[in-house]
Design a protein around this motif. Structure first.
Motif, PDB file in Angstrom:
ATOM      1  N   ALA A 247       0.825  -1.194   0.064  1.00 56.14           N
ATOM      2  CA  ALA A 247      -0.119   0.107  -0.019  1.00 56.14           C
ATOM      3  C   ALA A 247       0.849   1.396  -0.043  1.00 56.14           C
ATOM      4  O   ALA A 247       0.538   2.301  -0.865  1.00 56.14           O
ATOM      5  N   LYS A 248       1.739   1.303   0.748  1.00 59.65           N
ATOM      6  CA  LYS A 248       2.572   2.446   0.896  1.00 59.65           C
ATOM      7  C   LYS A 248       3.626   2.522  -0.164  1.00 59.65           C
ATOM      8  O   LYS A 248       3.626   3.847  -0.886  1.00 59.65           O
ATOM      9  N   ALA A 249       4.203   1.448  -1.104  1.00 59.81           N
ATOM     10  CA  ALA A 249       4.729   1.680  -2.220  1.00 59.81           C
ATOM     11  C   ALA A 249       3.964   2.251  -3.194  1.00 59.81           C
ATOM     12  O   ALA A 249       4.196   3.169  -4.085  1.00 59.81           O
ATOM     13  N   SER A 250       2.633   1.797  -3.396  1.00 60.35           N
ATOM     14  CA  SER A 250       1.702   2.264  -4.429  1.00 60.35           C
ATOM     15  C   SER A 250       1.342   3.615  -4.278  1.00 60.35           C
ATOM     16  O   SER A 250       1.420   4.439  -5.343  1.00 60.35           O
ATOM     17  N   ILE A 251       1.261   4.109  -2.983  1.00 60.27           N
ATOM     18  CA  ILE A 251       0.924   5.572  -2.809  1.00 60.27           C
ATOM     19  C   ILE A 251       1.889   6.296  -3.133  1.00 60.27           C
ATOM     20  O   ILE A 251       1.660   7.184  -3.992  1.00 60.27           O
ATOM     21  N   ASP A 252       3.072   5.778  -3.085  1.00 56.90           N
ATOM     22  CA  ASP A 252       4.465   6.520  -3.416  1.00 56.90           C
ATOM     23  C   ASP A 252       4.370   6.799  -4.974  1.00 56.90           C
ATOM     24  O   ASP A 252       4.676   7.908  -5.365  1.00 56.90           O
ATOM     25  N   PHE A 253       4.342   5.782  -5.649  1.00 59.40           N
ATOM     26  CA  PHE A 253       4.268   5.801  -7.136  1.00 59.40           C
ATOM     27  C   PHE A 253       3.045   6.742  -7.593  1.00 59.40           C
ATOM     28  O   PHE A 253       3.305   7.489  -8.363  1.00 59.40           O
ATOM     29  N   GLU A 254       1.876   6.870  -7.185  1.00 59.52           N
ATOM     30  CA  GLU A 254       0.822   7.149  -7.668  1.00 59.52           C
ATOM     31  C   GLU A 254       1.225   8.835  -7.321  1.00 59.52           C
ATOM     32  O   GLU A 254       0.633   9.645  -8.499  1.00 59.52           O
ATOM     33  N   ARG A 255       1.625   9.246  -6.443  1.00 58.40           N
ATOM     34  CA  ARG A 255       2.067  10.775  -6.007  1.00 58.40           C
ATOM     35  C   ARG A 255       3.117  11.011  -6.984  1.00 58.40           C
ATOM     36  O   ARG A 255       3.340  12.390  -7.262  1.00 58.40           O
ATOM     37  N   ARG A 256       3.833  10.278  -7.711  1.00 60.59           N
ATOM     38  CA  ARG A 256       4.767  10.654  -8.582  1.00 60.59           C
ATOM     39  C   ARG A 256       4.045  10.804  -9.968  1.00 60.59           C
ATOM     40  O   ARG A 256       4.786  10.841 -11.160  1.00 60.59           O
ATOM     41  N   GLY A 257       2.926  10.426 -10.157  1.00 64.16           N
ATOM     42  CA  GLY A 257       2.030  10.288 -11.340  1.00 64.16           C
ATOM     43  C   GLY A 257       2.010   9.077 -12.220  1.00 64.16           C
ATOM     44  O   GLY A 257       1.648   8.916 -13.294  1.00 64.16           O
ATOM     45  N   LEU A 258       2.232   7.983 -11.365  1.00 62.71           N
ATOM     46  CA  LEU A 258       2.678   6.871 -12.150  1.00 62.71           C
ATOM     47  C   LEU A 258       1.362   5.862 -11.840  1.00 62.71           C
ATOM     48  O   LEU A 258       0.957   5.495 -10.736  1.00 62.71           O
ATOM     49  N   PRO A 259       0.569   5.345 -12.997  1.00 62.51           N
ATOM     50  CA  PRO A 259      -0.361   4.250 -12.503  1.00 62.51           C
ATOM     51  C   PRO A 259       0.545   3.154 -11.965  1.00 62.51           C
ATOM     52  O   PRO A 259       1.721   2.944 -12.338  1.00 62.51           O
ATOM     53  N   VAL A 260      -0.390   2.253 -11.308  1.00 66.48           N
ATOM     54  CA  VAL A 260       0.347   1.064 -10.668  1.00 66.48           C
ATOM     55  C   VAL A 260      -0.360  -0.231 -10.865  1.00 66.48           C
ATOM     56  O   VAL A 260      -1.549  -0.251 -10.866  1.00 66.48           O
ATOM     57  N   VAL A 261       0.573  -1.243 -11.229  1.00 61.51           N
ATOM     58  CA  VAL A 261      -0.080  -2.504 -11.471  1.00 61.51           C
ATOM     59  C   VAL A 261       0.545  -3.408 -10.377  1.00 61.51           C
ATOM     60  O   VAL A 261       1.958  -3.536 -10.414  1.00 61.51           O
ATOM     61  N   VAL A 262       0.057  -4.297  -9.344  1.00 66.25           N
ATOM     62  CA  VAL A 262       0.566  -5.111  -8.672  1.00 66.25           C
ATOM     63  C   VAL A 262       0.083  -6.303  -8.801  1.00 66.25           C
ATOM     64  O   VAL A 262      -1.006  -6.899  -9.285  1.00 66.25           O
ATOM     65  N   LEU A 263       1.269  -7.343  -9.202  1.00 65.89           N
ATOM     66  CA  LEU A 263       1.072  -8.732  -9.596  1.00 65.89           C
ATOM     67  C   LEU A 263       1.297  -9.620  -8.411  1.00 65.89           C
ATOM     68  O   LEU A 263       2.503  -9.415  -8.006  1.00 65.89           O
ATOM     69  N   THR A 264       0.522 -10.290  -7.928  1.00 66.34           N
ATOM     70  CA  THR A 264       0.804 -11.139  -6.889  1.00 66.34           C
ATOM     71  C   THR A 264      -0.022 -12.435  -6.900  1.00 66.34           C
ATOM     72  O   THR A 264      -1.361 -12.672  -7.254  1.00 66.34           O
ATOM     73  N   ASP A 265       0.303 -13.292  -5.888  1.00 66.62           N
ATOM     74  CA  ASP A 265      -0.321 -14.543  -5.250  1.00 66.62           C
ATOM     75  C   ASP A 265      -0.558 -13.781  -3.850  1.00 66.62           C
ATOM     76  O   ASP A 265       0.261 -13.980  -2.988  1.00 66.62           O
ATOM     77  N   LEU A 266      -1.815 -13.230  -3.656  1.00 66.66           N
ATOM     78  CA  LEU A 266      -1.800 -12.651  -2.501  1.00 66.66           C
ATOM     79  C   LEU A 266      -2.146 -13.417  -1.331  1.00 66.66           C
ATOM     80  O   LEU A 266      -2.429 -12.920  -0.051  1.00 66.66           O
ATOM     81  N   ASN A 267      -2.599 -14.544  -1.468  1.00 65.46           N
ATOM     82  CA  ASN A 267      -2.853 -15.292  -0.278  1.00 65.46           C
ATOM     83  C   ASN A 267      -4.115 -14.723   0.196  1.00 65.46           C
ATOM     84  O   ASN A 267      -4.193 -15.033   1.317  1.00 65.46           O
ATOM     85  N   SER A 268      -4.965 -14.210  -0.367  1.00 66.85           N
ATOM     86  CA  SER A 268      -6.210 -13.607   0.210  1.00 66.85           C
ATOM     87  C   SER A 268      -7.236 -13.647  -1.009  1.00 66.85           C
ATOM     88  O   SER A 268      -6.765 -13.152  -2.258  1.00 66.85           O
ATOM     89  N   THR A 269      -8.486 -13.620  -0.981  1.00 69.43           N
ATOM     90  CA  THR A 269      -9.490 -13.441  -1.959  1.00 69.43           C
ATOM     91  C   THR A 269      -9.997 -11.888  -1.872  1.00 69.43           C
ATOM     92  O   THR A 269      -9.727 -11.215  -1.067  1.00 69.43           O
ATOM     93  N   PRO A 270     -10.797 -11.622  -2.733  1.00 65.44           N
ATOM     94  CA  PRO A 270     -11.193 -10.242  -2.684  1.00 65.44           C
ATOM     95  C   PRO A 270     -12.058  -9.606  -1.619  1.00 65.44           C
ATOM     96  O   PRO A 270     -12.206  -8.732  -1.364  1.00 65.44           O
ATOM     97  N   THR A 271     -12.444 -10.805  -0.757  1.00 63.89           N
ATOM     98  CA  THR A 271     -13.211 -10.185   0.313  1.00 63.89           C
ATOM     99  C   THR A 271     -12.351 -10.546   1.518  1.00 63.89           C
ATOM    100  O   THR A 271     -12.899 -10.231   2.802  1.00 63.89           O
ATOM    101  N   GLY A 272     -11.228 -11.118   1.268  1.00 62.84           N
ATOM    102  CA  GLY A 272     -10.240 -11.208   2.669  1.00 62.84           C
ATOM    103  C   GLY A 272      -9.622  -9.799   3.120  1.00 62.84           C
ATOM    104  O   GLY A 272      -9.588  -9.015   2.172  1.00 62.84           O
ATOM    105  N   HIS A 273      -8.909  -9.799   4.207  1.00 62.61           N
ATOM    106  CA  HIS A 273      -8.539  -8.671   4.794  1.00 62.61           C
ATOM    107  C   HIS A 273      -7.559  -7.818   3.663  1.00 62.61           C
ATOM    108  O   HIS A 273      -7.380  -6.629   3.870  1.00 62.61           O
ATOM    109  N   ARG A 274      -6.491  -8.734   3.145  1.00 61.91           N
ATOM    110  CA  ARG A 274      -5.384  -8.082   2.385  1.00 61.91           C
ATOM    111  C   ARG A 274      -6.001  -7.323   1.353  1.00 61.91           C
ATOM    112  O   ARG A 274      -5.668  -6.179   0.906  1.00 61.91           O
ATOM    113  N   SER A 275      -7.056  -7.887   0.528  1.00 59.61           N
ATOM    114  CA  SER A 275      -7.507  -7.201  -0.640  1.00 59.61           C
ATOM    115  C   SER A 275      -8.206  -5.790   0.039  1.00 59.61           C
ATOM    116  O   SER A 275      -7.886  -5.020  -0.878  1.00 59.61           O
TER     117      SER A 275
END
Length: 372
Positions: A247-275
């Motif tokens: 989350a922190k890295a994504s916010i930092d990139f967006e503040r620089r004007g960069l769209p962000v793509v996170v590629l991951t096995d998040l070990n969380s479904t869309p309803t889980g805490h991490r998502s």
């Protein structure tokens, strides 16, 4: 006059039985329906929250069953459970309707980036991975936890260089015991140059493989990461800390004007805490279409035998599969296609996506070097 009374009296025990049965079906489902509201407070509640889609299916089937009994109270409770399950399922999404990716050799519209993500879990032969890379025709590839031969070829050597212009890598690293995985090996390869960003100084930043994809006129940031699976509460806590770093890295990139793509096995479904945390804290949205009834893990359901071996019971399908492999994107990025590819050697299926990462109009400019 006595016959109707006798009939009415005879129906009462049956009516009470049906009412009791309806409440027995409905009442226990309130806890998993509410689990996502407090999922960050409890490891076990988050495990329930991660199965929100499966519990929604159970609540919907139960609602239809209880409706046959004509018991309004239990039916109302199950209707509430369905509504509670739908809230996290339908929020934090970049797409709703299923949509296939285009043919590998088809010309793509301006701004569309074709992305392959695969968690190999050290299972597939190098030849199978090679075929996957060739047939996907992806612009951007995230290969997570490749087999030893693939790690030697792609991480410790430069075998991807002829096919991709930009490659960034993260080597496998163990914990102090020298055995258990602390950092999963991974490689990100791109048809455009990629400038690696070192986040090791940040808390849990060594878990993130990050870079800026130097697409002409429209660069964007990519973060490849593998938070630990919640097999124990300690692993769950550590993985959640990695999510805070995302989350922190994504916010930092967006503040620089960069769209962000996170590629991951998040070990969380869309309803889980991490998502939910990435959506709430950083505005990142899951790319898997909400109405696509499919998952990425496991590929098969097995049973452990007494000798320690396993036997495949059946090939897994939804709802026996959960959606934990995905891309998460910042606002402005949309999903043109998202599909699960046939399984290779891993229990995780590869996913292939086409994301529309906008290209600014001519003359609008792009993030300046000072901001990047």
């Amino acid at each position: 006059m006595n016959a109707p009374r006798a009939t009415s009296t005879a129906r009462r025990p049956r009516s009470r039985l049906l009412t009791g049965l309806a409440w027995i079906i409905a009442a226990p489902q309130l806890l998993p329906a509410c689990a996502w509201l407090v999922r960050e407070e409890s490891y076990r509640l988050d495990l329930l929250a991660n199965l929100g889609a499966q519990f929604l299916l159970l609540a919907a089937v139960s609602l239809g069953f209880v409706a046959l009994f004509r018991r309004r109270g239990p039916a109302g409770l199950l209707l509430l459970c369905c509504a509670l399950h739908l809230i996290p399922l339908l929020t934090g999404r970049a797409a709703f309707w299923p949509r296939d990716v285009g043919p590998a050799d088809a010309e793509r519209a301006p701004g569309v980036v074709r992305i392959l993500h695969y968690n190999d879990s050290n299972q597939s032969p190098l030849e199978a991975i090679e075929r996957l890379l060739d047939t996907s025709n992806a612009d951007l590839v995230h290969l997570l936890g490749p087999s030893v031969k693939a790690q030697i070829a792609y991480i410790y050597s430069d075998d991807l260089a002829p096919r991709f212009t930009g490659v960034i890598k993260r080597e496998w690293a163990p914990y102090e015991n020298g055995r258990d995985t602390k950092i999963t090996g991974a490689v990100v390869a791109s048809r455009w140059p990629v400038r690696a960003i070192d986040l090791a100084a940040e808390p849990m930043g060594d878990r993130l493989l990050a870079g800026i994809v130097e697409r002409p006129g429209a660069p964007f940031a990519v973060i490849a990461v593998h938070p630990r699976s919640p097999r124990t509460e300690a692993r769950w806590i550590e993985g959640n800390a990695v999510v805070a770093a995302i989350a922190k890295a994504s916010i930092d990139f967006e503040r620089r004007g960069l769209p962000v793509v996170v590629l991951t096995d998040l070990n969380s479904t869309p309803t889980g805490h991490r998502s939910r945390r990435l959506y709430i804290d950083a505005g990142l949205r899951r790319c898997k279409p909400a109405l696509l009834l499919d998952g990425t893990h496991p590929n098969q359901v097995t049973r452990t035998l007494m000798a320690g071996d396993t036997r495949t019971l059946f090939r897994a399908f939804w709802p026996a599969r959960i959606a934990i492999d995905d891309a998460l994107v910042s606002p402005g990025i949309s999903v043109d296609g998202w599909t699960v590819l046939p399984a290779l050697g891993s229990e995780h299926s590869p996913i292939l996506m086409e994301l529309h990462v906008p290209i600014p109009p001519a003359g609008a400019g792009s993030p300046t070097p000072a901001n990047r």
